[in-house]
Structure formats: C-alpha cells, structure tokens
Design a protein around this motif. Structure first.
Motif, PDB file in Angstrom:
ATOM      1  N   VAL A  61       7.667  11.175   0.893  1.00 27.62           N
ATOM      2  CA  VAL A  61       7.089  10.480  -0.267  1.00 27.62           C
ATOM      3  C   VAL A  61       7.419   8.992  -0.223  1.00 27.62           C
ATOM      4  O   VAL A  61       6.544   8.141  -0.425  1.00 27.62           O
ATOM      5  N   LEU A  62       8.672   8.646   0.077  1.00 28.91           N
ATOM      6  CA  LEU A  62       9.043   7.232   0.166  1.00 28.91           C
ATOM      7  C   LEU A  62       8.272   6.512   1.274  1.00 28.91           C
ATOM      8  O   LEU A  62       7.836   5.375   1.090  1.00 28.91           O
ATOM      9  N   HIS A  63       8.117   7.170   2.407  1.00 31.90           N
ATOM     10  CA  HIS A  63       7.368   6.594   3.525  1.00 31.90           C
ATOM     11  C   HIS A  63       5.961   6.199   3.069  1.00 31.90           C
ATOM     12  O   HIS A  63       5.487   5.099   3.361  1.00 31.90           O
ATOM     13  N   ARG A  64       5.308   7.087   2.349  1.00 29.08           N
ATOM     14  CA  ARG A  64       3.955   6.823   1.847  1.00 29.08           C
ATOM     15  C   ARG A  64       3.943   5.638   0.880  1.00 29.08           C
ATOM     16  O   ARG A  64       3.146   4.721   1.011  1.00 29.08           O
ATOM     17  N   PHE A  65       4.824   5.648  -0.089  1.00 29.29           N
ATOM     18  CA  PHE A  65       4.801   4.607  -1.112  1.00 29.29           C
ATOM     19  C   PHE A  65       5.287   3.256  -0.585  1.00 29.29           C
ATOM     20  O   PHE A  65       4.816   2.210  -1.041  1.00 29.29           O
ATOM     21  N   ALA A  95       4.634   2.233   2.473  1.00 29.57           N
ATOM     22  CA  ALA A  95       3.450   1.742   3.193  1.00 29.57           C
ATOM     23  C   ALA A  95       2.418   1.189   2.214  1.00 29.57           C
ATOM     24  O   ALA A  95       1.793   0.161   2.490  1.00 29.57           O
ATOM     25  N   LEU A  96       2.241   1.847   1.090  1.00 35.72           N
ATOM     26  CA  LEU A  96       1.309   1.346   0.073  1.00 35.72           C
ATOM     27  C   LEU A  96       1.723  -0.035  -0.430  1.00 35.72           C
ATOM     28  O   LEU A  96       0.888  -0.812  -0.876  1.00 35.72           O
ATOM     29  N   ASN A  97       3.015  -0.315  -0.360  1.00 38.76           N
ATOM     30  CA  ASN A  97       3.534  -1.610  -0.809  1.00 38.76           C
ATOM     31  C   ASN A  97       3.781  -2.574   0.343  1.00 38.76           C
ATOM     32  O   ASN A  97       4.439  -3.588   0.182  1.00 38.76           O
ATOM     33  N   GLY A  98       3.274  -2.233   1.539  1.00 35.46           N
ATOM     34  CA  GLY A  98       3.313  -3.156   2.666  1.00 35.46           C
ATOM     35  C   GLY A  98       4.590  -3.153   3.487  1.00 35.46           C
ATOM     36  O   GLY A  98       4.805  -4.061   4.286  1.00 35.46           O
ATOM     37  N   LEU A  99       5.446  -2.154   3.333  1.00 34.55           N
ATOM     38  CA  LEU A  99       6.695  -2.107   4.090  1.00 34.55           C
ATOM     39  C   LEU A  99       6.638  -0.975   5.105  1.00 34.55           C
ATOM     40  O   LEU A  99       6.453   0.188   4.750  1.00 34.55           O
ATOM     41  N   PHE A 105       0.403   7.330   5.193  1.00 37.00           N
ATOM     42  CA  PHE A 105      -0.532   6.298   4.767  1.00 37.00           C
ATOM     43  C   PHE A 105      -0.361   5.140   5.718  1.00 37.00           C
ATOM     44  O   PHE A 105       0.762   4.694   5.964  1.00 37.00           O
ATOM     45  N   ARG A 106      -1.454   4.684   6.285  1.00 41.20           N
ATOM     46  CA  ARG A 106      -1.350   3.547   7.213  1.00 41.20           C
ATOM     47  C   ARG A 106      -0.886   2.309   6.478  1.00 41.20           C
ATOM     48  O   ARG A 106      -1.330   2.033   5.366  1.00 41.20           O
ATOM     49  N   LEU A 107      -0.021   1.604   7.143  1.00 43.16           N
ATOM     50  CA  LEU A 107       0.475   0.355   6.584  1.00 43.16           C
ATOM     51  C   LEU A 107      -0.701  -0.585   6.399  1.00 43.16           C
ATOM     52  O   LEU A 107      -1.551  -0.716   7.279  1.00 43.16           O
ATOM     53  N   ARG A 108      -0.781  -1.187   5.266  1.00 45.50           N
ATOM     54  CA  ARG A 108      -1.865  -2.134   5.019  1.00 45.50           C
ATOM     55  C   ARG A 108      -1.754  -3.290   5.992  1.00 45.50           C
ATOM     56  O   ARG A 108      -0.676  -3.818   6.226  1.00 45.50           O
ATOM     57  N   SER A 109      -2.901  -3.668   6.573  1.00 44.63           N
ATOM     58  CA  SER A 109      -2.872  -4.754   7.557  1.00 44.63           C
ATOM     59  C   SER A 109      -2.458  -6.074   6.907  1.00 44.63           C
ATOM     60  O   SER A 109      -1.832  -6.906   7.534  1.00 44.63           O
ATOM     61  N   THR A 110      -2.825  -6.251   5.670  1.00 44.69           N
ATOM     62  CA  THR A 110      -2.368  -7.417   4.930  1.00 44.69           C
ATOM     63  C   THR A 110      -1.601  -6.913   3.715  1.00 44.69           C
ATOM     64  O   THR A 110      -2.179  -6.298   2.822  1.00 44.69           O
ATOM     65  N   PRO A 111      -0.290  -7.102   3.720  1.00 38.03           N
ATOM     66  CA  PRO A 111       0.503  -6.622   2.586  1.00 38.03           C
ATOM     67  C   PRO A 111       0.009  -7.230   1.281  1.00 38.03           C
ATOM     68  O   PRO A 111      -0.517  -8.345   1.261  1.00 38.03           O
ATOM     69  N   PRO A 112       0.146  -6.495   0.178  1.00 38.30           N
ATOM     70  CA  PRO A 112      -0.262  -7.057  -1.101  1.00 38.30           C
ATOM     71  C   PRO A 112       0.521  -8.337  -1.380  1.00 38.30           C
ATOM     72  O   PRO A 112       1.671  -8.462  -0.974  1.00 38.30           O
TER      73      PRO A 112
END
Length: 115
Positions: free
Chosen positions: A68-72, A74-78, A26-33
């Motif tokens: 799985v950790l890598h994906r989650f 990234a979803l949380n901006g790390l 999952f691509r890292l969000r450009s703006t973290p939540p």
C-alpha cells in the motif's frame, strides 16, 4: 488506504502475492506533482493507523504495509522498491519481513529487520 488494504488482502487470498503486487503497483509519475498531496511521513502514519485497528484484515502486516505504501508513494512522485526477506531466528523458526527502500536505504521503517 483502507480500501487498498482490503483489495490486496482479498487478492492475495484469491491469487498470489506476485499477482497482488502487480495489481497494487502504480507507475511512478514521469513528472512528480508540483506539491505532493501527502508527505511520506503522513502516508506512514496513515497506513500504520489503518493497520493498527487490529480488526479483520486491518492488522499489522509488513507485506500489506509495503504494498500500500509503495502505491501511495508512487502517486506522490516518490520512487520505492519492495523487498522481501527471510531470516532464521535463534529458536530455529523462519521469520519473514517486507519493507520499502529508496536509493538503497530502508524507507519509512523503524526497524527494517523486524516484522
């Protein structure tokens, strides 16, 4: 997370690990939540709990954990990076391990050299 453990396990059986990694990425969000839904420690506890069930594909597995950790994360901006390594044990057997790194340091690992 349990769903992603199932998805990557099935994908790895049907395709290859690199293809599975692309599916899970999952691509890292450009703006973290503004406020991450979960902290890295909460994510670690969750995946370790899911993989600790020790039933079917829910068994301790460093590569499943890392994907799985890598994906989650990234979803949380790390941002993190998945590493795969091999080493020769004293008895001559080859041991492999997968782990995450953040800024060059092991991330959410108790022992980056273990399996």
């Amino acid at each position: 997370m349990a769903l992603w453990v199932v998805l990557i396990s099935v994908s790895a059986r049907l395709t290859s690990l690199p293809r599975t990694q692309k599916i899970a990425a999952f691509r890292l969000r450009s703006t973290p939540p503004k406020k991450a839904a979960h902290t890295p420690d909460q994510l670690k506890q969750t995946i370790d709990g899911v993989l600790g069930i020790e039933l079917f594909m829910f068994r301790k597995s460093c590569w499943r954990r890392a994907l799985v950790l890598h994906r989650f994360l990234a979803l949380n901006g790390l941002e993190s990076r998945i590493n795969f390594g091999l080493r020769k044990e004293a008895d001559g057997k080859i041991a492999g391990h997968a782990w995450l790194e953040h800024e060059g340091q092991p991330l959410l690992e108790d022992d980056a050299a273990g399996s």
